[in-house]
Design an enzyme around this catalytic site. Structure first.
Site, PDB file in Angstrom:
ATOM      1  N   ASP A 113       0.775  -1.237   0.000  1.00 19.97           N
ATOM      2  CA  ASP A 113       0.000   0.000   0.000  1.00 19.97           C
ATOM      3  C   ASP A 113       0.810   1.293   0.000  1.00 19.97           C
ATOM      4  O   ASP A 113       0.381   2.288  -0.583  1.00 19.97           O
ATOM      5  CB  ASP A 113      -0.973   0.000   1.191  1.00 19.97           C
ATOM      6  CG  ASP A 113      -2.069   1.043   1.051  1.00 19.97           C
ATOM      7  OD1 ASP A 113      -2.477   1.317  -0.091  1.00 19.97           O
ATOM      8  OD2 ASP A 113      -2.521   1.576   2.071  1.00 19.97           O
ATOM      9  N   CYS A 227     -22.297  -4.631  -1.058  1.00 23.59           N
ATOM     10  CA  CYS A 227     -22.003  -5.512  -2.191  1.00 23.59           C
ATOM     11  C   CYS A 227     -22.655  -6.889  -2.007  1.00 23.59           C
ATOM     12  O   CYS A 227     -22.425  -7.566  -0.998  1.00 23.59           O
ATOM     13  CB  CYS A 227     -20.496  -5.670  -2.346  1.00 23.59           C
ATOM     14  SG  CYS A 227     -20.025  -6.754  -3.730  1.00 23.59           S
TER      15      CYS A 227
END
Length: 369
Positions: A113, A227
């Protein structure tokens, strides 16, 4: 774990260029500063021949949206309720990297990241999942709850097939966004995203976004949690990623009282520590202003005199919403010279003294010689 090639996403440079040109990276100037490396892994490390992508499940035990109804508590994004994922994922990648290095005998690099790596499109190319309409990775096995990390290897490893898009006609993630941060499917305007505003954004949160933020004090999981593929997800088994009870439903009153030392102690192993106390309390005050709870006005009133202009400004805004009469009382003895804080007073319809206060010191005076 899946493998892909450095050039497996030829459309990445163009997509990144359009994203930056539209200004959708907001204040994240570091994205533009290293755009060349971000768009092409071989620019970041010329020796790379293969990229190993790792996904680590951090699925929650409950739908994080349930906590949005408790306006006297703050909501922290699921990923930040356990230990800092940078440390957890990197530890696993280094362990895997040692094995790969010994097996292949070639050089490799580990990234989690913090490096300019477009992890989500690379993970999709490697077959870990696909980038959903909310731009995050979606997995048929883990839904939208995956941390990503990568190992750049100088070895030629056989690539895995990419995953295809399974979003179909669903647009639940787009429609649920409180701040309309998706100008189109598969496109994110970070400047409107609550995760950006409460984590990356360093200044005053624009007024138009404060009410929609609600009681989200660090990040936002709405587009992830809605989702439909989450029905296949499992709860994270990694102990370090399990939610600490104190961060599942923290009380706004308690968080508003954090000084720098207490903030550092509470979030010692958490990614939240990266934003610092002032930005975090800024977020808490926005939640307090949205709480509708008059009892929390006392916390806002106390912070009108905080040392940080960022905190003072949001305290004025919160108190104006909860108890305008109390704010008028505080104005009688307030002294303010910071322009951003003065703007909050003016927005509340109150003029305060801009003459600097006289500060008395107990330090000994050393005569000039």
């Amino acid at each position: 774990m899946r493998v892909t090639a450095p050039d497996a996403v030829p459309e990445a440079p163009g997509r990144l260029s359009a994203f930056l040109a539209a200004g959708h990276h907001a204040g994240m100037d570091w994205m533009a500063a290293r755009a060349g490396e971000r768009a092409d892994p071989s620019v970041l490390w010329p020796e790379v021949r293969s990229i190993v992508m790792l996904g680590l499940n951090y699925g929650p035990d409950l739908d994080p949206r349930a906590a949005l109804g408790d306006r006297t508590g703050g909501v922290i994004s699921v990923y930040a309720r356990g230990d800092d994922y940078h440390d957890v994922v990197k530890k696993k990648l280094k362990s895997l990297g040692r094995w790969l290095g010994e097996a292949s005998g070639v050089a490799l690099k580990v990234f989690v990241d913090t490096a300019p790596v477009m992890e989500k499109p690379l993970a999709a190319a490697a077959g870990l999942g696909w980038q959903g309409r909310h731009t995050n990775l979606v997995s048929r096995e883990f839904g939208s709850w995956l941390f990503l990390g990568s190992i750049f290897s100088a070895a030629d490893l056989p690539p895995d097939p990419p995953e295809s898009d399974h979003c179909g006609s669903c647009r639940a993630c787009l429609d649920i966004c409180p701040t309309a941060a998706f100008p189109a499917p598969y496109r994110l305007d970070a400047g409107r995203c609550i995760s950006y505003l409460t984590i990356e954004h360093k200044g005053v949160v624009p007024a138009e976004f404060r009410a929609p933020i609600g009681n989200r004090i660090y990040g936002c999981d709405d587009c992830l949690a809605v989702c439909p593929w989450n029905k296949f997800a499992s709860v994270a088994r990694e102990q370090a990623l399990s939610a600490r009870q104190a961060l599942k439903a923290p009380r706004l009153a308690d968080l508003a009282r954090l000084d720098d030392a207490a903030f550092r102690a509470l979030f010692r192993k958490s990614p939240i520590k990266r934003v610092g106390r002032d930005r975090f309390v800024r977020n808490v005050l926005i939640a307090i202003g949205n709480s509708g709870d008059a009892a929390l006005a006392e916390e806002a009133a106390r912070l009108v005199g905080d040392a940080s202009p960022l905190v003072r400004g949001m305290a004025v805004w919160a108190l104006a919403r909860l108890d305008p009469a109390r704010l008028s009382h505080e104005a009688a003895h307030a002294r303010e010279s910071d322009d951003t804080v003065l703007a909050e007073w003016r927005a509340a319809g109150i003029v305060v003294n801009t003459t600097p206060a006289i500060v008395l010191t107990t330090q000994p005076v050393i005569p000039y010689r």
